[in-house]
Design a protein around this motif. Structure first.
Motif, mmCIF file in Angstrom:
data_model
loop_
_atom_site.group_PDB
_atom_site.id
_atom_site.type_symbol
_atom_site.label_atom_id
_atom_site.label_comp_id
_atom_site.label_asym_id
_atom_site.label_seq_id
_atom_site.Cartn_x
_atom_site.Cartn_y
_atom_site.Cartn_z
ATOM 1 N N SER A 25 -36.989 69.986 -19.152
ATOM 2 C CA SER A 25 -36.190 69.436 -18.057
ATOM 3 C C SER A 25 -36.279 70.328 -16.824
ATOM 4 O O SER A 25 -36.437 69.844 -15.700
ATOM 5 C CB SER A 25 -34.723 69.292 -18.487
ATOM 6 O OG SER A 25 -34.604 68.298 -19.476
ATOM 7 N N GLU A 26 -36.195 71.650 -17.035
ATOM 8 C CA GLU A 26 -36.289 72.567 -15.894
ATOM 9 C C GLU A 26 -37.694 72.532 -15.296
ATOM 10 O O GLU A 26 -37.855 72.651 -14.081
ATOM 11 C CB GLU A 26 -35.921 73.989 -16.309
ATOM 12 C CG GLU A 26 -35.826 74.929 -15.121
ATOM 13 C CD GLU A 26 -34.846 76.069 -15.317
ATOM 14 O OE1 GLU A 26 -34.612 76.801 -14.341
ATOM 15 O OE2 GLU A 26 -34.335 76.220 -16.433
ATOM 16 N N VAL A 27 -38.706 72.355 -16.156
ATOM 17 C CA VAL A 27 -40.066 72.180 -15.645
ATOM 18 C C VAL A 27 -40.141 70.925 -14.784
ATOM 19 O O VAL A 27 -40.809 70.893 -13.749
ATOM 20 C CB VAL A 27 -41.088 72.104 -16.803
ATOM 21 C CG1 VAL A 27 -42.483 71.770 -16.267
ATOM 22 C CG2 VAL A 27 -41.128 73.408 -17.578
ATOM 23 N N GLY A 28 -39.430 69.883 -15.200
ATOM 24 C CA GLY A 28 -39.400 68.646 -14.415
ATOM 25 C C GLY A 28 -38.809 68.852 -13.041
ATOM 26 O O GLY A 28 -39.353 68.391 -12.031
ATOM 27 N N PHE A 29 -37.673 69.578 -12.960
ATOM 28 C CA PHE A 29 -37.060 69.880 -11.662
ATOM 29 C C PHE A 29 -38.000 70.732 -10.796
ATOM 30 O O PHE A 29 -38.126 70.513 -9.594
ATOM 31 C CB PHE A 29 -35.735 70.624 -11.858
ATOM 32 C CG PHE A 29 -34.645 69.776 -12.455
ATOM 33 C CD1 PHE A 29 -34.248 68.602 -11.831
ATOM 34 C CD2 PHE A 29 -34.015 70.153 -13.633
ATOM 35 C CE1 PHE A 29 -33.243 67.814 -12.376
ATOM 36 C CE2 PHE A 29 -33.017 69.365 -14.189
ATOM 37 C CZ PHE A 29 -32.635 68.195 -13.562
ATOM 38 N N TYR A 30 -38.642 71.694 -11.437
ATOM 39 C CA TYR A 30 -39.554 72.590 -10.703
ATOM 40 C C TYR A 30 -40.777 71.831 -10.193
ATOM 41 O O TYR A 30 -41.244 72.065 -9.082
ATOM 42 C CB TYR A 30 -39.975 73.733 -11.620
ATOM 43 C CG TYR A 30 -40.707 74.857 -10.916
ATOM 44 C CD1 TYR A 30 -40.068 75.659 -9.976
ATOM 45 C CD2 TYR A 30 -42.048 75.135 -11.203
ATOM 46 C CE1 TYR A 30 -40.729 76.697 -9.338
ATOM 47 C CE2 TYR A 30 -42.720 76.172 -10.565
ATOM 48 C CZ TYR A 30 -42.053 76.947 -9.641
ATOM 49 O OH TYR A 30 -42.714 77.976 -9.016
ATOM 50 N N SER A 31 -41.287 70.898 -11.005
ATOM 51 C CA SER A 31 -42.471 70.132 -10.594
ATOM 52 C C SER A 31 -42.163 69.238 -9.396
ATOM 53 O O SER A 31 -43.036 68.992 -8.556
ATOM 54 C CB SER A 31 -42.992 69.284 -11.766
ATOM 55 O OG SER A 31 -42.097 68.232 -12.094
ATOM 56 N N VAL A 32 -40.920 68.764 -9.306
ATOM 57 C CA VAL A 32 -40.515 67.971 -8.137
ATOM 58 C C VAL A 32 -40.533 68.840 -6.883
ATOM 59 O O VAL A 32 -41.038 68.428 -5.825
ATOM 60 C CB VAL A 32 -39.113 67.359 -8.353
ATOM 61 C CG1 VAL A 32 -38.547 66.808 -7.042
ATOM 62 C CG2 VAL A 32 -39.177 66.263 -9.396
ATOM 63 N N ALA A 33 -40.009 70.055 -6.993
ATOM 64 C CA ALA A 33 -40.037 70.980 -5.851
ATOM 65 C C ALA A 33 -41.472 71.298 -5.441
ATOM 66 O O ALA A 33 -41.798 71.339 -4.249
ATOM 67 C CB ALA A 33 -39.289 72.266 -6.205
#
Length: 440
Positions: A248-256
Motif C-alpha cells: 500500500s505504501e509502495v502504491g502511495f509512493y508510486s503515485v507521487a
C-alpha cells in the motif's frame, strides 16, 4: 525534418502516451486500491529492468552504426532482432526461476504464479519493440517512430478497458493487457521495418559491408549498463520500500513518482531525438549544439517546476482521490531531484554521440551507490519520505558530476552554460515561426 520539428512531433506523441499511462494508473489506484497499484507497479518495473538487461545495449549500437552508414542495414536489422529475441526469451525464463527460488519480496511471492508467468513473457515483445524503434530512429524516420509509440499506448488502453474495466479481470487483466499490447505492436514494428524503403534498397547493394554480432556487441557493451543502471537508479527506492514497508505504501509512493516524473517529460523527449541528431556531427559541433539545447531545456524545466509546485496539491487529489493526499508531500520532496535528473537525458545523449558512453556508466554507478546508501539509512525509519529524500539528494549528485565532466570535455565556462544569449532568443523566435509551417 529539422530538430525543432522532430522534437515537437516527439513531444506530441509522448503527451498521448502520457495520457494513456495516466488513465491506467489512475484507474488501478482508484478502483483496485493502493495495494494492487503497488503490486502492478513493482511487477512492471521488474519486467522493464530485466528486459533492459537482455537488450544488451544493442539498440544504441544500431542507432550508432546506422548513422555511420558503413554496414548493411538489412543485416543490422536481421541480426539484431535475432539476438534480442533469443536473449529476451532466456530472461523470461530467469524471471520465472526467480519466483520459484523465492528471490522476490514476500508479498510478490504470495501472488498467483499465472501473474508472473504472463508478465515474464512480455519481455521478448518489449525488446523487439524497443529495438525496432531504435532502427526507425537510425533511419531518421521519426514520423513512423512516433506513430508506433502512440499505437502501443493506445493499444494498451483499449486492451485495459476490455479486460479490466468491462470484463473485471483485475490485476490479471491489467498484466494481460500489457502483454497483448506489446505482442501486437512488435508485429507491427517488424512488418514496418522489413518492408521499409531503407531495407529494400539495401538489399540491392552488393558492395556494402555486412555487420557481425561481435561488431554490435563491441559498441553495445559500452552502453549496455546505462539503461539498466538508469532503471535501477529510478526504482531502487521502491524496492527498498517494499521490503521495509508494504504494498500500500509502495502504491502511495508510486503515485507521487508518477506526478514528479512529469517534469522529465520534455527533457526525455529532447534526449530521444538528440542522440541520433548529434551522432551525425563532429565532436566540436555537437558540443555547441548541445549547449544551446541544454540551456533551453533547463529553462523550460525550471518554469514547469514552478507551475507544478503551485498546482500539485489540487491536481493530485482530483486525479487519484483524497485517499492519496499523503502522496502530495512525497511529490514535493521528489521535485528538487527531478529538476536535477532532468539534465541526465541530455548529457547521456551527448556523451553517447561523441563515442564516450563509458562516462555515463561510471557516473551512474557512483550515483546508484549514493542512492542505495541513502535508502538504507533513511527508508527503514522514514519510509516513503526517506525514499523521496534519498532520490532528490542522489539526483543532485548526478547533475553535478555530469556538469563537471562536460566542462572538462568542452572547456565551456559556467556562464556559457547557464546564461541565455541574445542568439538564443533569435533561435527561439525562428523556431516558433517555423512551427506555423510544421505541416508543410
Amino acid at each position: 525534418m529539422n530538430f525543432f520539428k522532430t522534437n515537437v512531433l516527439t513531444l506530441f506523441s509522448k503527451i498521448i502516451c502520457l495520457a494513456s499511462s495516466l488513465f491506467i494508473s489512475i484507474y488501478i489506484a482508484r478502483i483496485l486500491g493502493p495495494s494492487v497499484k503497488g503490486t502492478y507497479y513493482l511487477l512492471i518495473q521488474i519486467v522493464l529492468i530485466l528486459a533492459t538487461v537482455s537488450l544488451l545495449g544493442i539498440d544504441s549500437a544500431v542507432i550508432y552504426y546506422l548513422g555511420k552508414k558503413i554496414y548493411s542495414r538489412r543485416q543490422i536489422a536481421m541480426i539484431s532482432n535475432m539476438v534480442i529475441m533469443i536473449m529476451s526469451l532466456f530472461m523470461s525464463c530467469i524471471l520465472i526461476g526467480l519466483h520459484r527460488a523465492h528471490f522476490l519480496s514476500y508479498e510478490l511471492l504470495e501472488l498467483k504464479f499465472r501473474y508472473l508467468f504472463i508478465i515474464a513473457f512480455a519481455i521478448p515483445f518489449i525488446n523487439i519493440s524497443r529495438l525496432n524503434s531504435a532502427i526507425l530512429m537510425g533511419f531518421n524516420k521519426f514520423i513512423s517512430f512516433n506513430f508506433l509509440n502512440i499505437a502501443i499506448f493506445l493499444l494498451m488502453v483499449v486492451n485495459f478497458i476490455v479486460l479490466v474495466v468491462i470484463l473485471k479481470m483485475g490485476l490479471f487483466g491489467a498484466l494481460l493487457a500489457f502483454l497483448l499490447s506489446y505482442l501486437l505492436i512488435s508485429v507491427m514494428y517488424l512488418v514496418m521495418i522489413f518492408r521499409s524503403k531503407e531495407i529494400q534498397d539495401d538489399h540491392n547493394v552488393k558492395a556494402i559491408n555486412k555487420i557481425s554480432i561481435a561488431t554490435l556487441f563491441s559498441y553495445g557493451k559500452k552502453v549496455f549498463l546505462v539503461p539498466i543502471l538508469t532503471l535501477i537508479l529510478y526504482r531502487v527506492d521502491s524496492f527498498f520500500l517494499s521490503y521495509y514497508s508494504n504494498m500500500s505504501e509502495v502504491g502511495f509512493y508510486s503515485v507521487a513518482l508518477s506526478f514528479a516524473e512529469l517534469l522529465l517529460f520534455i527533457p526525455e523527449s529532447t534526449g530521444t531525438v538528440l542522440f541520433p541528431k548529434l551522432a551525425y556531427m563532429s565532436d566540436q559541433d555537437a558540443g555547441k549544439r548541445f549547449l544551446f539545447i541544454l540551456r533551453m531545456s533547463m529553462m523550460l524545466t525550471l518554469g514547469a517546476s514552478v507551475l507544478f509546485f503551485a498546482s500539485i496539491r489540487y491536481i493530485l487529489p482530483l486525479a487519484y482521490g483524497v485517499m492519496y493526499a499523503d502522496s502530495i508531500k512525497l511529490t514535493y520532496l521528489l521535485l528538487p531531484g527531478m529538476i536535477s535528473i532532468s539534465t541526465y537525458y541530455l548529457f547521456s545523449s551527448y556523451f553517447q554521440a561523441i563515442g564516450r558512453p563509458g562516462i555515463i556508466t561510471a557516473v551512474l554507478f557512483v550515483v546508484l551507490a549514493v542512492k542505495i546508501v541513502l535508502c538504507y539509512m533513511l527508508i527503514p525509519t522514514m519510509h516513503s519520505s526517506g525514499g523521496a529524500i534519498a532520490s532528490s539528494v542522489s539526483y543532485l549528485v548526478c547533475f553535478l558530476i555530469f556538469l563537471t565532466l562536460f566542462i572538462i570535455q568542452t572547456r565551456f565556462k559556467l556562464k556559457e552554460i547557464f546564461i541565455l544569449k541574445a542568439s538564443d532568443f533569435n533561435v527561439i523566435k525562428n523556431s516558433f515561426n517555423d512551427m506555423f509551417y510544421f505541416f508543410k
